[in-house]
Design an enzyme around this catalytic site. Structure first.
Site, PDB file in Angstrom:
ATOM      1  N   SER A  81      33.999  11.816 125.910  1.00  0.00           N
ATOM      2  CA  SER A  81      34.615  10.601 126.431  1.00  0.00           C
ATOM      3  C   SER A  81      34.898   9.621 125.289  1.00  0.00           C
ATOM      4  O   SER A  81      35.619   9.954 124.364  1.00  0.00           O
ATOM      5  CB  SER A  81      33.718  10.000 127.525  1.00  0.00           C
ATOM      6  OG  SER A  81      34.423   9.084 128.317  1.00  0.00           O
ATOM      7  N   ASP A 104      36.472  13.939 132.944  1.00  0.00           N
ATOM      8  CA  ASP A 104      35.587  13.428 131.897  1.00  0.00           C
ATOM      9  C   ASP A 104      34.503  14.435 131.506  1.00  0.00           C
ATOM     10  O   ASP A 104      33.840  15.018 132.353  1.00  0.00           O
ATOM     11  CB  ASP A 104      34.931  12.131 132.390  1.00  0.00           C
ATOM     12  CG  ASP A 104      34.341  11.309 131.274  1.00  0.00           C
ATOM     13  OD1 ASP A 104      33.374  11.765 130.638  1.00  0.00           O
ATOM     14  OD2 ASP A 104      34.840  10.198 131.022  1.00  0.00           O
TER      15      ASP A 104
END
Length: 312
Positions: A51, A181
């Site tokens: 991320s 993610d």
């Protein structure tokens, strides 16, 4: 890897996910870079990120200094996090990634990189890597980053669904893959990096050195923080996402400690309990983010001697 290369320590930098809280990581890394005296791509053999950590890892891998990355974060991250809808957030993230990475490929990296994302359909990790030495099987079809542009891989790693849209990428083999993610499978990617070093590259665990940098742990913001946002009703979902990522982070670190206790590791990610430190991954107040970066620098100071020994 040659026998002589494997005799040298493999130095790993692992960077957690956490949205805007990546400013804390940058505070740590600013001090690490100053201590080492040159860009971090010259000192670490593998840099893994999830991320927000994937943005920093990829920019470091392309040869950017921490100061350059911090300037990019100040310019772009508040803009992304200030957007209210997932469509607008995703569009702002795409604009950021396209501008910052400018068509770069994983073949352009100056050191080994791992960008962690999560496959939406088959619920497995997808890790974009730099070179064939990092492959765990299927080496005959390996290509850097699966042929996906760094910009697209980073967007996938940062797509914290449902607050961002899912990211679809197309590999150079023609596979179309929907991603979310990387924090859903490894918000702390240290285990994946150690696996590359020991299982793929052939290093002995005792010859691996790991610097694992988190984003800090903070009190949750009060509901009033969301009062002007259209998705105020989703406050509990934001808190659930935060809790999910934090549990994942701690679980991965506990497993790292159990499975690889003989791998010399320094973990930097302090807990802050003061009410004024309340924040989360969607923070867009630049003054607060600047404080997070300062806190990161302070956290480095508490472990500076251990880091000097680790990276000597």
């Amino acid at each position: 890897m040659t026998a002589d290369q494997i005799k040298k320590p493999c130095r790993i930098l692992s960077l957690d996910g956490g949205g805007a809280k990546g400013f804390y990581s940058l505070g740590v890394l600013r001090e690490v870079e100053a201590m080492l005296g040159s860009k971090l791509c010259d000192h670490f053999d593998l840099i893994f990120g999830t991320s927000t950590g994937s943005i920093i890892a990829s920019l470091l891998g392309l040869g950017k200094s921490v100061g350059e990355i911090a300037a990019l974060y100040e310019s772009h991250v508040p803009t992304v996090m200030r957007e209210k809808s997932k469509t607008a957030k995703s569009a702002a993230l795409r604009a950021l990634a396209d501008e910052v990475f400018m068509g770069a490929s994983f073949a352009d990296m100056k050191t080994g990189i791992g960008v962690v994302a999560t496959r939406w359909i088959i619920e497995r990790p997808m890790i974009f890597k730099t070179h064939i030495g990092q492959a765990h099987g299927r080496s005959n079809t390996f290509s850097p980053g699966f042929g996906v542009a760094v910009s697209d891989a980073v967007q996938a790693s940062c797509s914290a669904y449902p607050f961002f849209e899912r990211k679809t990428v197309k590999t150079d083999k023609g596979d179309v893959i929907e991603l979310i993610d990387g924090g859903y499978c490894a918000n702390n990617p240290t285990l994946y990096a150690i696996a590359d070093a020991t299982c793929a590259l052939g290093y002995e665990p005792s010859n691996v050195r790991v610097l694992s940098v988190g984003v800090g742990v903070y009190p949750a913001p009060k509901q009033a923080w969301y009062s002007t946002m259209r998705w105020a009703s989703m406050l509990m979902s934001v808190q659930l996402l935060q809790k999910t990522l934090e549990i994942n982070t701690q679980s991965m670190d506990q497993l790292r400690h159990i499975l690889f206790q003989h791998v010399p590791t320094v973990r930097i990610s302090d807990t802050f309990e003061q009410p004024e430190m309340a924040t989360d991954l969607f923070e867009h107040n630049l003054q607060k983010l600047n404080i997070l970066r300062q806190r990161g620098s302070e956290s480095f100071g508490r472990q500076e001697n251990d880091l000097r020994r680790l990276l000597a």
